[in-house]
Design a protein around this motif. Structure first.
Motif, PDB file in Angstrom:
ATOM      1  N   PRO A 315       0.650  -1.307  -0.133  1.00 13.87           N
ATOM      2  CA  PRO A 315       0.011  -0.020  -0.039  1.00 13.87           C
ATOM      3  C   PRO A 315       0.758   1.371   0.018  1.00 13.87           C
ATOM      4  O   PRO A 315       1.935   1.533   0.740  1.00 13.87           O
ATOM      5  N   GLU A 316       0.343   2.125  -0.877  1.00 12.43           N
ATOM      6  CA  GLU A 316       1.267   3.338  -0.964  1.00 12.43           C
ATOM      7  C   GLU A 316       0.573   4.654  -0.411  1.00 12.43           C
ATOM      8  O   GLU A 316       1.153   5.435   0.517  1.00 12.43           O
ATOM      9  N   CYS A 317      -0.647   4.990  -0.918  1.00  7.89           N
ATOM     10  CA  CYS A 317      -1.376   6.282  -0.364  1.00  7.89           C
ATOM     11  C   CYS A 317      -2.466   6.227  -0.892  1.00  7.89           C
ATOM     12  O   CYS A 317      -3.061   5.352  -1.807  1.00  7.89           O
ATOM     13  N   LEU A 318      -3.378   7.241  -0.408  1.00  5.02           N
ATOM     14  CA  LEU A 318      -4.757   7.609  -0.924  1.00  5.02           C
ATOM     15  C   LEU A 318      -4.690   8.482  -2.117  1.00  5.02           C
ATOM     16  O   LEU A 318      -3.836   9.462  -2.032  1.00  5.02           O
ATOM     17  N   LEU A 319      -5.562   8.311  -3.107  1.00  7.05           N
ATOM     18  CA  LEU A 319      -5.349   9.241  -4.207  1.00  7.05           C
ATOM     19  C   LEU A 319      -6.076  10.604  -3.535  1.00  7.05           C
ATOM     20  O   LEU A 319      -7.152  10.574  -3.240  1.00  7.05           O
ATOM     21  N   ASP A 320      -5.433  11.636  -3.911  1.00  4.14           N
ATOM     22  CA  ASP A 320      -5.854  13.068  -3.495  1.00  4.14           C
ATOM     23  C   ASP A 320      -6.886  13.166  -4.003  1.00  4.14           C
ATOM     24  O   ASP A 320      -7.463  13.383  -5.274  1.00  4.14           O
ATOM     25  N   GLY A 321      -8.191  13.721  -3.197  1.00  2.00           N
ATOM     26  CA  GLY A 321      -9.616  14.083  -3.811  1.00  2.00           C
ATOM     27  C   GLY A 321     -10.440  12.954  -4.087  1.00  2.00           C
ATOM     28  O   GLY A 321     -11.536  13.130  -4.556  1.00  2.00           O
ATOM     29  N   ARG A 322      -9.817  11.720  -3.950  1.00  2.00           N
ATOM     30  CA  ARG A 322     -10.797  10.557  -4.229  1.00  2.00           C
ATOM     31  C   ARG A 322     -10.538   9.506  -2.927  1.00  2.00           C
ATOM     32  O   ARG A 322     -10.086   8.509  -2.949  1.00  2.00           O
ATOM     33  N   SER A 323     -11.489   9.891  -1.944  1.00  2.00           N
ATOM     34  CA  SER A 323     -11.294   9.474  -0.675  1.00  2.00           C
ATOM     35  C   SER A 323     -11.518   7.953  -0.568  1.00  2.00           C
ATOM     36  O   SER A 323     -11.331   7.319   0.480  1.00  2.00           O
ATOM     37  N   ARG A 324     -11.917   7.314  -1.656  1.00  2.00           N
ATOM     38  CA  ARG A 324     -12.453   5.881  -1.705  1.00  2.00           C
ATOM     39  C   ARG A 324     -11.437   5.000  -2.454  1.00  2.00           C
ATOM     40  O   ARG A 324     -11.917   4.076  -2.827  1.00  2.00           O
ATOM     41  N   GLU A 325     -10.480   5.594  -2.848  1.00  2.00           N
ATOM     42  CA  GLU A 325      -9.256   4.783  -3.834  1.00  2.00           C
ATOM     43  C   GLU A 325      -8.074   4.616  -3.084  1.00  2.00           C
ATOM     44  O   GLU A 325      -7.149   5.982  -2.752  1.00  2.00           O
ATOM     45  N   ILE A 326      -7.542   3.725  -2.955  1.00  2.00           N
ATOM     46  CA  ILE A 326      -5.935   3.536  -2.586  1.00  2.00           C
ATOM     47  C   ILE A 326      -5.248   2.949  -3.511  1.00  2.00           C
ATOM     48  O   ILE A 326      -5.599   2.255  -4.436  1.00  2.00           O
ATOM     49  N   VAL A 327      -4.049   3.488  -3.709  1.00  2.00           N
ATOM     50  CA  VAL A 327      -2.974   3.083  -4.670  1.00  2.00           C
ATOM     51  C   VAL A 327      -2.047   1.995  -3.896  1.00  2.00           C
ATOM     52  O   VAL A 327      -1.295   2.043  -2.797  1.00  2.00           O
ATOM     53  N   PHE A 328      -1.864   0.826  -4.666  1.00  2.00           N
ATOM     54  CA  PHE A 328      -0.752  -0.199  -4.204  1.00  2.00           C
ATOM     55  C   PHE A 328       0.267  -0.378  -5.309  1.00  2.00           C
ATOM     56  O   PHE A 328      -0.130  -0.467  -6.449  1.00  2.00           O
ATOM     57  N   GLN A 329       1.541  -0.666  -4.800  1.00  2.00           N
ATOM     58  CA  GLN A 329       2.539  -0.977  -5.678  1.00  2.00           C
ATOM     59  C   GLN A 329       2.319  -2.476  -5.754  1.00  2.00           C
ATOM     60  O   GLN A 329       2.693  -3.039  -4.704  1.00  2.00           O
ATOM     61  N   GLU A 330       1.957  -2.991  -7.070  1.00  2.00           N
ATOM     62  CA  GLU A 330       2.250  -4.349  -7.153  1.00  2.00           C
ATOM     63  C   GLU A 330       3.485  -4.875  -7.640  1.00  2.00           C
ATOM     64  O   GLU A 330       4.014  -5.932  -7.029  1.00  2.00           O
ATOM     65  N   LYS A 331       3.970  -4.413  -8.673  1.00  2.00           N
ATOM     66  CA  LYS A 331       5.359  -4.956  -9.332  1.00  2.00           C
ATOM     67  C   LYS A 331       5.889  -3.597  -9.984  1.00  2.00           C
ATOM     68  O   LYS A 331       5.454  -2.668 -10.196  1.00  2.00           O
TER      69      LYS A 331
END
Length: 379
Positions: A315-331
């Motif tokens: 898990p990396e961070c929450l997308l700014d302004g999009r409080s329901r979407e989370i960014v994950f680094q997969e590969k």
């Protein structure tokens, strides 16, 4: 109106208008006139512009060839109308070049107000503003003990980078853990120190032996900054916090009510300005969020569906302004964006780097006029 027919706009109105413009545009507008150049370069204008401007945050990317990039995934997701989950969404990486001197970057430790804290291939740490090309070399910390050739050492160093509004200062926290192995005995040492940009110096913090008390910090990248306090995960279901204003450590335990004591930590991130921890529990992969800072009863849990335990994306961070979407680094070269409401992942492949694979760093970046030189001039 002046004799030439041009309109004379009062300087205070000009300043108010310029404060609302993006930092990259203001960099070009310096060439309009000496007056504009002086105004935009003024430390007070830089500070007020940072407070008034509102820009979309972008992800920070670091390529395998050592270049920095900005990646706007929000824009990519908004333009995606294809519901075919088998196809990757493409996000373009734009290089954040530092023209002089050319530097090959090795690691990013943090981001704050448009400044990045990064290390080059020679292990020199810099504060940089890619938008304005400002570069500040951070002096070496004098408190780390030199390596002892008699020992076989394990060395772990974690950093935190944030802004202290009480003193208008940017600070770096370094926590170093040495585990020495020798034929005679094993020993461990922990050192913590803080760097003040305003003073341009390091200071050793009071002794706080995380290892001796089995409070070893688990995060080995950077601290999550919430409420002007840096946070790291530690053993025994604890969070180690460092207040940037009073420069003191504190420990926070998770409440029994969410079952953290039987959970396995993954990482800690800023979840839309709130403290967030990703864990594995009996229920699966979850994100626990402290809805009200400092109120332990406010912890809530969100289940992250569709993640297998043997394939956990970072898990990396929450997308700014999009409080329901989370960014994950997969590969390498790819991230996953998880929508909490839709309970699904979308694959995003990062393209556009001139060479090498671009991977995201756990944080976001905004364009600003902020400069380490502003702090030094003010001091």
């Amino acid at each position: 109106m002046s004799p030439s027919g041009s309109i004379n706009i009062p300087l205070e109105i000009t300043e108010a208008i310029l404060r609302l413009l993006p930092a990259k545009s203001l960099g070009r507008f310096k060439s309009v006139s000496k007056t504009w150049n002086s105004l935009i370069s003024d430390p007070n204008f830089i500070k007020t512009h940072l407070l008034h401007t509102h820009q979309t945050s972008k992800l920070i990317g670091l390529s395998t060839t050592g270049s920095l990039y900005s990646i706007d995934i929000s824009e990519t997701l908004d333009s995606d109308d294809d519901d075919d989950d088998d196809d990757d969404i493409l996000a373009t990486a734009k290089e954040l070049s530092i023209r002089s001197p050319p530097i090959r970057w090795k690691e990013i430790f943090g981001s704050c107000n448009g400044l990045l804290l990064a290390k080059d291939e020679n292990d020199t740490i810099f504060m940089i503003n890619p938008t304005t090309q400002d570069l500040w070399k951070v002096p070496l910390c004098p408190f780390a003990p030199p390596p002892d050739e008699e020992y076989e050492e394990e060395v772990y160093v974690t950093y935190g980078f944030g802004y202290d509004s009480s003193t208008d200062d940017y600070k770096i926290v370094s926590i170093s853990f040495w585990h020495h192995h020798s034929m005679q005995h094993d020993s461990s040492e922990t050192f913590a120190s803080v760097y003040s940009l305003r003073n341009n110096s390091w200071r050793k913090l009071r002794d706080y032996d995380y290892h001796e008390h089995d409070h070893t910090v688990l995060d080995v990248i950077n601290g999550a900054v919430i409420n002007q306090t840096l946070h790291w995960l530690a053993r025994h279901s604890e969070i180690v916090g460092f207040n940037l204003a009073n420069e003191e450590f504190n420990e926070m335990k998770f409440p029994d009510t969410i079952g953290m004591y039987t959970s396995t930590f993954s990482s800690m991130v800023d979840v839309g300005g709130k403290l967030g921890v990703f864990i594995w529990s009996d229920a699966g992969f979850e994100c626990c969020v402290m809805e009200e800072y400092g109120v332990w009863e406010s912890w809530t849990r969100v289940r992250i569906h569709g993640v297998e335990r043997d394939r956990v994306p970072w898990p990396e961070c929450l997308l700014d302004g999009r409080s329901r979407e989370i960014v994950f680094q997969e590969k390498e070269g790819k991230v996953l964006v998880y929508n909490i409401d839709e309970r699904r992942f979308r694959d995003v492949r990062i393209v556009g780097g001139p060479g090498g694979t671009v991977n995201v760093y756990g944080g976001t970046f905004v364009e600003s006029l902020e400069s380490p030189k502003r702090i030094m001039i003010a001091s």
